[in-house]
Design a protein around this motif. Structure first.
Motif, PDB file in Angstrom:
ATOM      1  N   ARG A  76      32.952  53.021  34.300  1.00  0.00           N
ATOM      2  CA  ARG A  76      33.193  51.644  34.576  1.00  0.00           C
ATOM      3  C   ARG A  76      34.155  51.459  35.433  1.00  0.00           C
ATOM      4  O   ARG A  76      35.082  52.089  35.821  1.00  0.00           O
ATOM      5  CB  ARG A  76      33.950  51.225  32.911  1.00  0.00           C
ATOM      6  CG  ARG A  76      32.902  51.015  32.040  1.00  0.00           C
ATOM      7  CD  ARG A  76      33.727  50.354  30.789  1.00  0.00           C
ATOM      8  NE  ARG A  76      32.520  50.125  29.729  1.00  0.00           N
ATOM      9  CZ  ARG A  76      32.441  51.228  28.801  1.00  0.00           C
ATOM     10  NH1 ARG A  76      32.909  52.289  28.798  1.00  0.00           N
ATOM     11  NH2 ARG A  76      31.586  50.943  27.812  1.00  0.00           N
ATOM     12  N   THR A  77      33.842  50.320  36.334  1.00  0.00           N
ATOM     13  CA  THR A  77      34.774  50.139  37.631  1.00  0.00           C
ATOM     14  C   THR A  77      35.385  48.795  37.684  1.00  0.00           C
ATOM     15  O   THR A  77      34.614  47.685  36.684  1.00  0.00           O
ATOM     16  CB  THR A  77      34.078  50.417  38.927  1.00  0.00           C
ATOM     17  OG1 THR A  77      32.870  49.493  39.131  1.00  0.00           O
ATOM     18  CG2 THR A  77      33.516  51.844  38.777  1.00  0.00           C
ATOM     19  N   ARG A  78      36.085  48.256  38.305  1.00  0.00           N
ATOM     20  CA  ARG A  78      36.515  46.961  38.615  1.00  0.00           C
ATOM     21  C   ARG A  78      36.095  46.438  39.753  1.00  0.00           C
ATOM     22  O   ARG A  78      35.766  47.108  40.759  1.00  0.00           O
ATOM     23  CB  ARG A  78      38.151  46.772  38.571  1.00  0.00           C
ATOM     24  CG  ARG A  78      38.662  47.320  37.256  1.00  0.00           C
ATOM     25  CD  ARG A  78      40.155  47.257  37.315  1.00  0.00           C
ATOM     26  NE  ARG A  78      41.100  47.464  36.047  1.00  0.00           N
ATOM     27  CZ  ARG A  78      42.168  47.333  35.903  1.00  0.00           C
ATOM     28  NH1 ARG A  78      43.140  47.001  37.063  1.00  0.00           N
ATOM     29  NH2 ARG A  78      42.833  47.706  34.717  1.00  0.00           N
ATOM     30  N   ARG A  79      35.644  45.242  39.910  1.00  0.00           N
ATOM     31  CA  ARG A  79      35.349  44.316  41.033  1.00  0.00           C
ATOM     32  C   ARG A  79      36.289  44.710  42.118  1.00  0.00           C
ATOM     33  O   ARG A  79      37.672  44.531  41.932  1.00  0.00           O
ATOM     34  CB  ARG A  79      35.268  42.968  40.802  1.00  0.00           C
ATOM     35  CG  ARG A  79      34.267  42.513  39.777  1.00  0.00           C
ATOM     36  CD  ARG A  79      34.219  41.288  39.718  1.00  0.00           C
ATOM     37  NE  ARG A  79      35.607  40.345  39.009  1.00  0.00           N
ATOM     38  CZ  ARG A  79      35.822  39.219  39.009  1.00  0.00           C
ATOM     39  NH1 ARG A  79      34.964  38.220  39.858  1.00  0.00           N
ATOM     40  NH2 ARG A  79      36.942  38.912  38.821  1.00  0.00           N
ATOM     41  N   LYS A  80      36.110  44.777  43.257  1.00  0.00           N
ATOM     42  CA  LYS A  80      36.835  44.757  44.730  1.00  0.00           C
ATOM     43  C   LYS A  80      36.235  43.834  45.609  1.00  0.00           C
ATOM     44  O   LYS A  80      35.128  43.900  45.690  1.00  0.00           O
ATOM     45  CB  LYS A  80      37.285  46.058  44.933  1.00  0.00           C
ATOM     46  CG  LYS A  80      36.091  46.896  45.508  1.00  0.00           C
ATOM     47  CD  LYS A  80      36.352  48.297  45.889  1.00  0.00           C
ATOM     48  CE  LYS A  80      35.395  49.028  46.750  1.00  0.00           C
ATOM     49  NZ  LYS A  80      35.546  50.391  47.334  1.00  0.00           N
ATOM     50  N   TYR A  81      36.886  43.556  46.656  1.00  0.00           N
ATOM     51  CA  TYR A  81      36.664  42.835  47.604  1.00  0.00           C
ATOM     52  C   TYR A  81      35.856  43.825  48.546  1.00  0.00           C
ATOM     53  O   TYR A  81      36.344  44.989  49.119  1.00  0.00           O
ATOM     54  CB  TYR A  81      37.937  42.339  48.527  1.00  0.00           C
ATOM     55  CG  TYR A  81      38.497  41.265  48.000  1.00  0.00           C
ATOM     56  CD1 TYR A  81      37.990  40.015  47.201  1.00  0.00           C
ATOM     57  CD2 TYR A  81      40.022  41.221  47.980  1.00  0.00           C
ATOM     58  CE1 TYR A  81      38.545  39.296  46.729  1.00  0.00           C
ATOM     59  CE2 TYR A  81      40.665  40.448  46.950  1.00  0.00           C
ATOM     60  CZ  TYR A  81      39.754  39.346  46.499  1.00  0.00           C
ATOM     61  OH  TYR A  81      40.736  38.360  45.998  1.00  0.00           O
ATOM     62  N   ALA A  82      34.835  43.595  49.110  1.00  0.00           N
ATOM     63  CA  ALA A  82      33.910  44.235  50.076  1.00  0.00           C
ATOM     64  C   ALA A  82      34.799  44.483  51.600  1.00  0.00           C
ATOM     65  O   ALA A  82      34.456  45.500  52.097  1.00  0.00           O
ATOM     66  CB  ALA A  82      32.302  43.638  50.280  1.00  0.00           C
ATOM     67  N   ASP A  83      35.409  43.412  51.886  1.00  0.00           N
ATOM     68  CA  ASP A  83      35.684  43.230  53.258  1.00  0.00           C
ATOM     69  C   ASP A  83      37.094  42.584  53.176  1.00  0.00           C
ATOM     70  O   ASP A  83      36.825  41.259  52.898  1.00  0.00           O
ATOM     71  CB  ASP A  83      35.032  43.049  54.341  1.00  0.00           C
ATOM     72  CG  ASP A  83      35.422  43.178  55.738  1.00  0.00           C
ATOM     73  OD1 ASP A  83      36.764  42.866  55.845  1.00  0.00           O
ATOM     74  OD2 ASP A  83      34.934  43.705  56.693  1.00  0.00           O
ATOM     75  N   VAL A 125      37.533  39.818  55.759  1.00  0.00           N
ATOM     76  CA  VAL A 125      36.437  38.534  55.839  1.00  0.00           C
ATOM     77  C   VAL A 125      36.654  37.551  54.452  1.00  0.00           C
ATOM     78  O   VAL A 125      36.499  36.399  54.742  1.00  0.00           O
ATOM     79  CB  VAL A 125      35.096  39.118  55.552  1.00  0.00           C
ATOM     80  CG1 VAL A 125      34.322  38.209  55.279  1.00  0.00           C
ATOM     81  CG2 VAL A 125      34.594  40.135  56.715  1.00  0.00           C
ATOM     82  N   VAL A 126      37.247  38.454  53.446  1.00  0.00           N
ATOM     83  CA  VAL A 126      37.414  37.563  52.213  1.00  0.00           C
ATOM     84  C   VAL A 126      38.886  36.564  52.643  1.00  0.00           C
ATOM     85  O   VAL A 126      38.676  35.322  52.464  1.00  0.00           O
ATOM     86  CB  VAL A 126      37.961  38.276  51.239  1.00  0.00           C
ATOM     87  CG1 VAL A 126      38.735  37.434  50.117  1.00  0.00           C
ATOM     88  CG2 VAL A 126      36.929  39.007  50.744  1.00  0.00           C
ATOM     89  N   ALA A 127      39.804  37.062  53.337  1.00  0.00           N
ATOM     90  CA  ALA A 127      41.039  36.332  53.892  1.00  0.00           C
ATOM     91  C   ALA A 127      40.440  35.079  54.701  1.00  0.00           C
ATOM     92  O   ALA A 127      41.105  34.036  54.699  1.00  0.00           O
ATOM     93  CB  ALA A 127      41.865  37.051  54.500  1.00  0.00           C
ATOM     94  N   ALA A 174      38.617  32.648  52.678  1.00  0.00           N
ATOM     95  CA  ALA A 174      39.560  31.622  51.806  1.00  0.00           C
ATOM     96  C   ALA A 174      40.411  30.696  52.818  1.00  0.00           C
ATOM     97  O   ALA A 174      40.506  29.625  52.182  1.00  0.00           O
ATOM     98  CB  ALA A 174      40.478  32.586  50.999  1.00  0.00           C
ATOM     99  N   LYS A 175      40.908  30.922  53.742  1.00  0.00           N
ATOM    100  CA  LYS A 175      41.594  30.246  54.698  1.00  0.00           C
ATOM    101  C   LYS A 175      40.897  29.038  55.205  1.00  0.00           C
ATOM    102  O   LYS A 175      41.167  27.973  55.090  1.00  0.00           O
ATOM    103  CB  LYS A 175      42.214  30.916  55.987  1.00  0.00           C
ATOM    104  CG  LYS A 175      43.357  31.850  55.661  1.00  0.00           C
ATOM    105  CD  LYS A 175      43.868  32.649  56.721  1.00  0.00           C
ATOM    106  CE  LYS A 175      44.751  33.717  56.294  1.00  0.00           C
ATOM    107  NZ  LYS A 175      45.398  34.375  57.674  1.00  0.00           N
ATOM    108  N   GLU A 176      39.512  29.384  55.480  1.00  0.00           N
ATOM    109  CA  GLU A 176      38.493  28.280  56.022  1.00  0.00           C
ATOM    110  C   GLU A 176      38.393  27.187  54.878  1.00  0.00           C
ATOM    111  O   GLU A 176      38.137  26.068  55.088  1.00  0.00           O
ATOM    112  CB  GLU A 176      37.442  29.012  56.336  1.00  0.00           C
ATOM    113  CG  GLU A 176      37.345  29.638  57.787  1.00  0.00           C
ATOM    114  CD  GLU A 176      35.947  30.428  57.954  1.00  0.00           C
ATOM    115  OE1 GLU A 176      35.676  30.902  58.995  1.00  0.00           O
ATOM    116  OE2 GLU A 176      34.976  30.248  57.166  1.00  0.00           O
ATOM    117  N   ALA A 177      38.486  27.752  53.838  1.00  0.00           N
ATOM    118  CA  ALA A 177      38.307  27.174  52.448  1.00  0.00           C
ATOM    119  C   ALA A 177      39.585  26.110  52.109  1.00  0.00           C
ATOM    120  O   ALA A 177      39.405  25.447  51.194  1.00  0.00           O
ATOM    121  CB  ALA A 177      37.702  27.480  51.177  1.00  0.00           C
ATOM    122  N   GLY A 178      40.575  26.347  52.902  1.00  0.00           N
ATOM    123  CA  GLY A 178      42.063  25.465  52.716  1.00  0.00           C
ATOM    124  C   GLY A 178      43.001  26.669  51.859  1.00  0.00           C
ATOM    125  O   GLY A 178      44.053  25.816  51.206  1.00  0.00           O
TER     126      GLY A 178
END
Length: 378
Positions: free
Chosen positions: A297-304, A307-309, A312-316
């Motif tokens: 079993r693993t936990r979700r993690k950000y792929a990059d 890119v995520v940051a 997220a900033k683009e979305a405010g």
């Protein structure tokens, strides 16, 4: 065993605590390949660096080794080792000006153990006292020099080399384990050492060299190459099952105490078996009845994360970062132990540990039970 000297004897000095307690184990484990680990490789790198530093300090020729394991901590710990060794040498000079100082010296103790030899990190010999010093870079197990068979074998090898040249009366054996602040010394007279060799060592070495004697499971199984498939170890640990069939319905206090004593070794044994079986299943496709390979079993993690940051900033969303200190271990490695103590020593605290039952042989001091602290869930 020290440094990058790679030869091993079947009845090795480093394994003496094992084959002296379980004499048939030395030949049994020969059918299994030698194991190495990242910790062993790190230890070898530390020994090589310590050897170089000690030689330079004694104005001997040496080329500085290189290793991916070198770090500020290793630099500091090997400095401590060299400083301690130089102290022993200076003190020895007060007894004898004509010292022999040997670094990474092959020591032959085959007069007592068939084909037995090892390598001493440092041997200092002169009239009066023979010094044998060994560096331990690990920190998982604190190693004592007291009645340590590895050190006593090294001492016998050194004594064989120099007993005709010097008037040696006493042997001093020191283990330097700087990462856990362990500086352990054990002294015996030459007569006591030789008596141990004749009365205890030689008979057990003879049994071990022939694969004779009784198998005996215990703490010494930890680094035995046969530990995963050893029947004696299995039989000892499966002793717990006898409680399934006994009367009365409730365990007696002495039975509970016996189970506690077995539980730690049982846990280690079960872990070794699981690791061994899993490795065979993964690496060789071994099928074990009733078991299958699956992904853990693993936990979700950000792929990059970049890119995520950005997205997220683009979305405010701007409150998306957190800052935290690096761990104490990482900080200590960054600064080195001395600077860490000078700068942050007053700001580090060690909380009380969770109360635990341990064998009476454990070196920690026993505490008086305090009612409020002793309340545990049943």
């Amino acid at each position: 065993m020290s440094g990058s000297y790679n030869a091993h004897s079947v009845l090795s000095a480093s394994g003496a605590h094992r084959w002296m307690d379980c004499t048939p184990s030395a030949l049994l484990e020969q059918q299994f390949p030698n194991e190495t680990s990242i910790f062993a490789e790190e230890g070898t790198a530390a020994h090589d660096l310590a050897e170089h530093k000690l030689k330079k300090a004694l104005k001997m020729r040496s080329k500085k080794p290189t290793s991916k394991f070198h770090s500020d901590e290793m630099d500091e710990m090997t400095d401590l080792y060299v400083e301690y060794c130089l102290g022993i040498i200076e003190n020895a000079k007060e007894e004898c000006q004509d010292l022999q100082i040997l670094i990474e010296q092959k020591l032959d103790f085959s007069d007592y153990v068939p084909e037995g030899f090892g390598t001493g990190d440092l041997v200092v010999v002169g009239n009066g006292t023979l010094h044998v010093i060994d560096l331990k870079y690990g920190r998982g197990v604190v190693v004592s020099a007291e009645k340590n068979p590895q050190m006593m074998l090294y001492a016998l090898g050194a004594l064989s080399l120099f007993e005709m040249l010097y008037d040696i009366e006493k042997v001093s054996m020191t283990i330097i384990q700087p990462r856990v602040d362990n500086f352990s010394t054990y002294e015996v007279t030459v007569d006591e050492l030789l008596n141990w060799a004749e009365q205890e060592l030689k008979p057990k070495a003879l049994l071990a060299s022939n694969g004779d004697g009784e198998f005996c499971a215990g703490d010494h199984c930890r680094f035995c190459r046969a530990r995963n498939q050893c029947r004696a170890r299995a039989v000892k640990n499966l002793e717990l099952l006898k409680y399934e069939f006994q009367d009365p319905a409730l365990l007696l206090d002495e039975e509970v105490a016996e189970i506690i004593g077995l539980a730690d070794e049982l846990s280690k044994w079960a872990s070794d078996i699981y690791t061994y079986a899993t490795a065979l299943a993964i690496n060789e496709g071994k099928q074990w009845a009733g078991f299958k390979l699956v992904e853990g079993r693993t936990r979700r993690k950000y792929a990059d994360e970049d890119v995520v940051a950005e997205k997220a900033k683009e979305a405010g969303y701007t409150d998306i970062f957190k800052q935290s200190l690096i761990s104490i271990t990482e900080m200590e490695k960054l600064m080195g132990k001395k600077k860490f103590k000078d700068i942050l020593g007053d700001y580090v605290e060690k909380p009380k540990g969770k109360l635990a039952l341990v064998p009476e042989t454990d070196k920690r001091e026993a505490i008086e039970p305090i009612e409020a602290e002793f309340q545990v869930e049943n």
